[in-house]
Design a protein around this motif. Structure first.
Motif, mmCIF file in Angstrom:
data_model
loop_
_atom_site.group_PDB
_atom_site.id
_atom_site.type_symbol
_atom_site.label_atom_id
_atom_site.label_comp_id
_atom_site.label_asym_id
_atom_site.label_seq_id
_atom_site.Cartn_x
_atom_site.Cartn_y
_atom_site.Cartn_z
ATOM 1 N N TYR A 1 12.704 -20.163 41.972
ATOM 2 C CA TYR A 1 12.730 -18.668 42.758
ATOM 3 C C TYR A 1 11.768 -17.933 41.918
ATOM 4 C CZ TYR A 1 16.720 -20.409 45.484
ATOM 5 O OH TYR A 1 17.677 -21.054 46.120
ATOM 6 N N PHE B 1 15.371 -26.031 42.183
ATOM 7 C CA PHE B 1 14.814 -25.132 42.952
ATOM 8 C C PHE B 1 14.143 -24.117 41.873
ATOM 9 C CE2 PHE B 1 16.834 -26.400 46.723
ATOM 10 C CZ PHE B 1 17.903 -26.955 46.246
ATOM 11 N N THR C 1 8.292 -29.772 47.333
ATOM 12 C CA THR C 1 8.008 -29.260 48.618
ATOM 13 C C THR C 1 8.244 -27.655 48.507
ATOM 14 O OG1 THR C 1 10.637 -29.472 49.053
ATOM 15 C CG2 THR C 1 9.004 -31.136 49.929
ATOM 16 N N SER D 1 15.127 -9.294 46.506
ATOM 17 C CA SER D 1 15.892 -10.485 46.205
ATOM 18 C C SER D 1 15.124 -11.544 45.917
ATOM 19 C CB SER D 1 16.812 -10.374 47.581
ATOM 20 O OG SER D 1 17.424 -11.485 47.729
ATOM 21 N N LEU D 2 16.010 -12.640 45.842
ATOM 22 C CA LEU D 2 15.141 -14.009 45.569
ATOM 23 C C LEU D 2 14.535 -14.542 46.692
ATOM 24 C CD1 LEU D 2 17.707 -13.483 43.494
ATOM 25 C CD2 LEU D 2 17.738 -15.937 43.079
ATOM 26 N N PHE E 1 22.122 -20.686 38.457
ATOM 27 C CA PHE E 1 20.863 -20.310 37.933
ATOM 28 C C PHE E 1 20.559 -20.477 36.344
ATOM 29 C CE2 PHE E 1 18.549 -18.902 41.863
ATOM 30 C CZ PHE E 1 19.617 -18.694 42.909
ATOM 31 N N THR F 1 11.164 -26.835 46.131
ATOM 32 C CA THR F 1 12.347 -27.641 46.006
ATOM 33 C C THR F 1 11.747 -28.820 45.082
ATOM 34 O OG1 THR F 1 13.350 -26.988 47.737
ATOM 35 C CG2 THR F 1 14.033 -28.979 46.807
ATOM 36 N N ASP G 1 21.536 -28.031 41.661
ATOM 37 C CA ASP G 1 22.423 -28.307 42.626
ATOM 38 C C ASP G 1 22.907 -29.675 42.698
ATOM 39 O OD1 ASP G 1 22.948 -27.287 46.190
ATOM 40 O OD2 ASP G 1 23.723 -28.882 45.097
ATOM 41 N N GLN H 1 25.052 -23.685 43.639
ATOM 42 C CA GLN H 1 23.848 -23.643 42.956
ATOM 43 C C GLN H 1 24.156 -22.594 41.861
ATOM 44 O OE1 GLN H 1 19.689 -22.835 44.693
ATOM 45 N NE2 GLN H 1 20.234 -24.378 46.331
ATOM 46 N N GLU I 1 7.658 -23.735 49.744
ATOM 47 C CA GLU I 1 7.939 -22.782 50.978
ATOM 48 C C GLU I 1 6.747 -22.089 51.614
ATOM 49 O OE1 GLU I 1 11.199 -22.359 52.554
ATOM 50 O OE2 GLU I 1 11.219 -24.312 51.071
ATOM 51 N N GLY J 1 22.959 -31.243 46.365
ATOM 52 C CA GLY J 1 22.536 -30.619 47.329
ATOM 53 C C GLY J 1 23.920 -30.276 48.505
ATOM 54 N N LEU K 1 12.732 -18.363 47.526
ATOM 55 C CA LEU K 1 12.529 -19.676 47.217
ATOM 56 C C LEU K 1 10.880 -19.931 47.009
ATOM 57 C CD1 LEU K 1 13.766 -22.449 46.409
ATOM 58 C CD2 LEU K 1 13.867 -22.911 48.894
ATOM 59 N N LEU L 1 13.003 -18.000 38.389
ATOM 60 C CA LEU L 1 14.476 -18.702 38.107
ATOM 61 C C LEU L 1 14.496 -20.161 38.541
ATOM 62 C CD1 LEU L 1 15.964 -15.540 39.357
ATOM 63 C CD2 LEU L 1 16.678 -16.148 37.370
ATOM 64 N N GLN M 1 11.683 -13.494 41.822
ATOM 65 C CA GLN M 1 12.196 -12.340 42.122
ATOM 66 C C GLN M 1 11.447 -11.188 41.585
ATOM 67 O OE1 GLN M 1 16.267 -11.425 40.172
ATOM 68 N NE2 GLN M 1 16.888 -10.260 42.272
#
Lengths: 110, 114
Positions: free
Chosen positions: B35, B33, B56, B42-43, B105, B48, B96, B103, B58, B99, B45, B92, B37
């Motif tokens: 991310y 993944f 994919t 906060s983080l 980092f 993926t 995983d 997770q 977001e 899945g 996404l 970041l 920040q």
């Protein structure tokens, strides 16, 4: 409604006290729950994860999960100055993605 | 837990340029993944990245702006294209294994766009 909500901070506790962090989530299908600690300028570090209702203890940390109430918490016992950080609650949804709360900043006063 | 490295650790870039961030894992993982920040946040996404399939994205993130590669089970790249100062963030990667687990980092890439 946010997917993951944490109690607003900052939280200041004296050294040796218990720090209590709370988190609620909206997706009833969530199965796993995580607490990350993030020091300023660093990446998140996984400190606790919990999958089942009840308590899970690891050293000075205790995670508590109540799926019926959609509530997860983290207790830090005997707080130390090194515990001063931002704590992020994360919830894993059915699509394996993590959804994060905004974080709670904890300061432990010496 | 997996050992994750990212390159570069930080960079200062001019607007309009692109930067490719690398993420290397010491073991094979199914899901990776990316991310972002932003300062004081906060983080969030971005996407993926699973090996053998298209990433994919977001809502709010598009492939033209953040192209991702996942050539094998231990490596991925994220490119931040046509950068603007609003792209200044920490990026970041996380992994995983199936899945189904925790997770972890990477150390992050701190990007400043001037």
């Amino acid at each position: 409604q946010k997917e993951v909500e944490q109690n607003s901070g900052p939280l200041s506790v004296p050294e040796g006290a218990i720090a209590s962090l709370n988190c609620t989530y909206s997706d009833q299908g969530s199965q796993s729950f995580f607490w990350y600690r993030q020091y300023s300028g660093k990446s998140p570090e996984l400190i606790m994860f919990i999958y089942s209702n009840g308590d899970k203890e690891d050293g000075r940390f205790t995670a508590q999960l109540n799926k019926a109430s959609q509530y997860v918490s983290l207790l830090i016992r005997d707080s130390q100055p090194s515990d001063s950080a931002t704590y992020l609650c994360a919830v894993k949804k059915s699509d394996y993605k993590l959804s994060f709360g905004a974080g709670t900043t904890v300061t432990v006063r010496a | 837990s997996a050992v994750i490295s990212q390159k570069p650790s930080r960079d200062i870039c001019q607007r309009g340029t692109s930067l490719t961030i690398q993420c290397q894992v010491d073991s094979q993982v199914t899901m990776m993944f990316w991310y972002r920040q932003q300062p004081g946040q906060s983080l969030t996404l971005i996407a993926t990245a699973n090996q053998g399939s298209e990433a994919t994205y977001e809502s709010g993130f598009v492939i033209d702006k953040f192209p991702i590669s996942r050539p094998n089970l231990t490596f991925s790249t994220l490119t931040v294209s046509n950068m603007s100062p609003e792209d200044s963030s920490i990026y970041l990667c996380s992994v995983d294994r199936e899945g189904l687990y925790e997770q972890y980092f990477g150390p992050g890439t701190r990007l400043t766009v001037t």
